[in-house]
Scaffold this active site. Structure first.
Site, PDB file in Angstrom:
ATOM      1  N   ARG A 188       0.854  -1.184   0.000  1.00  0.00           N
ATOM      2  CA  ARG A 188       0.000   0.000   0.000  1.00  0.00           C
ATOM      3  C   ARG A 188       0.898   1.245   0.000  1.00  0.00           C
ATOM      4  O   ARG A 188       2.019   1.207   0.509  1.00  0.00           O
ATOM      5  CB  ARG A 188      -0.900   0.025   1.233  1.00  0.00           C
ATOM      6  CG  ARG A 188      -1.831  -1.176   1.356  1.00  0.00           C
ATOM      7  CD  ARG A 188      -2.628  -1.101   2.654  1.00  0.00           C
ATOM      8  NE  ARG A 188      -3.575  -2.208   2.775  1.00  0.00           N
ATOM      9  CZ  ARG A 188      -3.318  -3.354   3.421  1.00  0.00           C
ATOM     10  NH1 ARG A 188      -2.140  -3.524   4.009  1.00  0.00           N
ATOM     11  NH2 ARG A 188      -4.223  -4.309   3.484  1.00  0.00           N
ATOM     12  N   HIS A 293      -2.797   2.893  -6.665  1.00  0.00           N
ATOM     13  CA  HIS A 293      -3.252   1.694  -5.944  1.00  0.00           C
ATOM     14  C   HIS A 293      -3.360   0.481  -6.875  1.00  0.00           C
ATOM     15  O   HIS A 293      -3.311  -0.656  -6.417  1.00  0.00           O
ATOM     16  CB  HIS A 293      -4.597   1.949  -5.266  1.00  0.00           C
ATOM     17  CG  HIS A 293      -4.993   0.867  -4.303  1.00  0.00           C
ATOM     18  ND1 HIS A 293      -4.342   0.679  -3.098  1.00  0.00           N
ATOM     19  CD2 HIS A 293      -5.931  -0.101  -4.385  1.00  0.00           C
ATOM     20  CE1 HIS A 293      -4.883  -0.351  -2.461  1.00  0.00           C
ATOM     21  NE2 HIS A 293      -5.853  -0.839  -3.218  1.00  0.00           N
ATOM     22  N   ARG A 296      -0.632  -2.142  -6.649  1.00  0.00           N
ATOM     23  CA  ARG A 296      -0.832  -3.217  -5.668  1.00  0.00           C
ATOM     24  C   ARG A 296      -1.643  -4.347  -6.287  1.00  0.00           C
ATOM     25  O   ARG A 296      -1.352  -5.520  -6.091  1.00  0.00           O
ATOM     26  CB  ARG A 296      -1.532  -2.652  -4.431  1.00  0.00           C
ATOM     27  CG  ARG A 296      -1.867  -3.676  -3.354  1.00  0.00           C
ATOM     28  CD  ARG A 296      -2.313  -2.937  -2.106  1.00  0.00           C
ATOM     29  NE  ARG A 296      -3.087  -3.758  -1.196  1.00  0.00           N
ATOM     30  CZ  ARG A 296      -2.567  -4.584  -0.286  1.00  0.00           C
ATOM     31  NH1 ARG A 296      -1.269  -4.724  -0.209  1.00  0.00           N
ATOM     32  NH2 ARG A 296      -3.349  -5.260   0.534  1.00  0.00           N
ATOM     33  N   HIS A 319      -3.814  -9.215   4.074  1.00  0.00           N
ATOM     34  CA  HIS A 319      -5.268  -9.257   4.176  1.00  0.00           C
ATOM     35  C   HIS A 319      -5.677 -10.095   5.378  1.00  0.00           C
ATOM     36  O   HIS A 319      -5.091 -11.152   5.632  1.00  0.00           O
ATOM     37  CB  HIS A 319      -5.887  -9.866   2.911  1.00  0.00           C
ATOM     38  CG  HIS A 319      -5.900  -8.935   1.756  1.00  0.00           C
ATOM     39  ND1 HIS A 319      -5.853  -9.363   0.451  1.00  0.00           N
ATOM     40  CD2 HIS A 319      -5.956  -7.577   1.690  1.00  0.00           C
ATOM     41  CE1 HIS A 319      -5.875  -8.319  -0.363  1.00  0.00           C
ATOM     42  NE2 HIS A 319      -5.940  -7.234   0.369  1.00  0.00           N
ATOM     43  N   TYR A 328      -7.895 -11.622  -6.637  1.00  0.00           N
ATOM     44  CA  TYR A 328      -6.678 -11.721  -7.436  1.00  0.00           C
ATOM     45  C   TYR A 328      -6.509 -13.118  -8.028  1.00  0.00           C
ATOM     46  O   TYR A 328      -5.962 -13.273  -9.111  1.00  0.00           O
ATOM     47  CB  TYR A 328      -5.474 -11.326  -6.585  1.00  0.00           C
ATOM     48  CG  TYR A 328      -5.652  -9.960  -5.977  1.00  0.00           C
ATOM     49  CD1 TYR A 328      -5.839  -8.841  -6.786  1.00  0.00           C
ATOM     50  CD2 TYR A 328      -5.682  -9.785  -4.608  1.00  0.00           C
ATOM     51  CE1 TYR A 328      -6.026  -7.587  -6.241  1.00  0.00           C
ATOM     52  CE2 TYR A 328      -5.867  -8.525  -4.049  1.00  0.00           C
ATOM     53  CZ  TYR A 328      -6.037  -7.437  -4.874  1.00  0.00           C
ATOM     54  OH  TYR A 328      -6.232  -6.184  -4.336  1.00  0.00           O
TER      55      TYR A 328
END
Length: 355
Positions: A188, A293, A296, A319, A328
């Protein structure tokens, strides 16, 4: 003679004497009434708890997994309550907020801002859910199916390796490693902006993520990452090690606690400062749609394409729930299908000597 006592027990003699002095003052002014009678009058007066009052109580005591709200989260909730809930619902007593009232309020929210509308509904639902748990209302009136979900306005498309290379080459040298780490390690921005020399272990090819920085009106807050899972060690892809070593030599602040990406004043690099450079570089690479972002997202998809499991992705990205990491894996699966399709196209393309 009737003896009257204080309605509460005091923990110190000084507090008890202060109460007695106050009672004598009331007797002298003719406004005194027996404490028991006062209690009875107060008990008879119903307390009307409005959404506005309860929201402030809820916000003051809100915990997430036993921890106080992050400053940025608290600021976001305060803004949503003030701008989305208060104007129409704030003055209503909790028991008067019915499903019909909620539906009417939801219908008045700006449909052109679906994400904010979903956030406002989700927050209202959570606040009133806490009211149910506290036995303040019998049931949660928020019953709009799908009300807390919104279709993403921006659908991230990961950068290709060639696009990523073009973006990096178009940036000032001091920002190149930031993009490389964002893409290959899926960090991040707030985590990158707070990285320090002591967080980099070149020998073990590890980056220790222990803090993040967020900006709110009038202040910069350095704290722990977004969630507990955000505290992690991320393995550095070997091909990035030379770039990290050069950056440490040339661009990072001196000292163990020196920032990896300092601003010109030596503070944490402002996202607005970096975003301007990144936008120009992404346009030059033919990807004006790419946001910071999205780097990422690019890193997460690249990791998924290596065959990383759901647990692997959760650990690498920090996460705390599998739902985000699953996106993803799905993206990697879509990419794999595209590759399979293009392989078939190669087979069907006429080419002398092709089997």
């Amino acid at each position: 003679t009737v003896r009257h006592t204080s309605p509460v027990t005091y923990t110190s003699k000084m507090d008890a004497e202060a109460w007695l002095v106050d009672e004598r003052r009331k007797i002298s002014s003719g406004t005194w009434a027996p404490p028991v009678r006062l209690q009875a009058v107060e008990a008879e007066a119903p307390v009307v708890l409005t959404l506005s009052a309860y929201s402030q109580q809820w916000l003051a005591g809100r915990l997430t997994k036993g921890q106080p709200l992050k400053p940025r989260t608290r600021h976001h909730y305060e803004r949503v309550i003030a701008t989305r809930l208060e104007p129409e619902l704030g003055a209503l007593p909790l028991e008067e907020i019915t499903p019909a009232v909620v539906r009417a309020w939801y219908g008045h929210q700006d449909a052109k801002a679906p994400t904010m509308r979903a956030h406002a509904y989700a927050l209202l639902r959570t606040i009133l859910g806490s009211a149910v748990e506290a036995s303040l209302i019998p049931a949660n009136p928020c019953a709009i199916k799908g009300g807390q979900h919104a279709d993403a306005v921006h659908r991230a498309r990961p950068a290709s390796l060639s696009e990523l290379e073009e973006i990096v080459n178009a940036l000032p040298e001091k920002y190149r490693l930031l993009v490389l780490l964002a893409a290959w390690c899926a960090f991040r921005y707030g985590e990158l902006a707070e990285l320090r020399r002591s967080d980099i272990d070149v020998d073990m090819a590890l980056i220790h993520v222990r803090r993040g920085v967020v900006r709110m009106p009038g202040q910069v807050v350095v704290g722990t990452p977004k969630s507990r899972a955000g505290v992690r060690d991320v393995a550095i892809p070997p091909h990035l090690v030379p770039a990290i070593e050069r950056h440490l030599q040339v661009h990072a602040q001196a000292g163990r606690d020196g920032l990896l990406f300092p601003s010109q004043t030596g503070a944490n690099l402002s996202p607005h400062t970096f975003y301007r450079h990144f936008e120009r570089a992404s346009v030059a690479a033919g990807r004006p749609d790419l946001r910071v972002h999205d780097l990422r997202h690019t890193g997460a998809v690249l990791a998924a394409q290596t065959g990383a499991t759901l647990a692997d992705l959760m650990g690498r990205l920090g996460h705390s729930t599998p739902q985000a990491a699953m996106r993803y894996q799905h993206a990697a699966a879509e990419r794999d299908r595209l590759i399979a399709s293009r392989l078939s196209e190669l087979r069907l393309t006429p080419n002398p000597g092709q089997v």
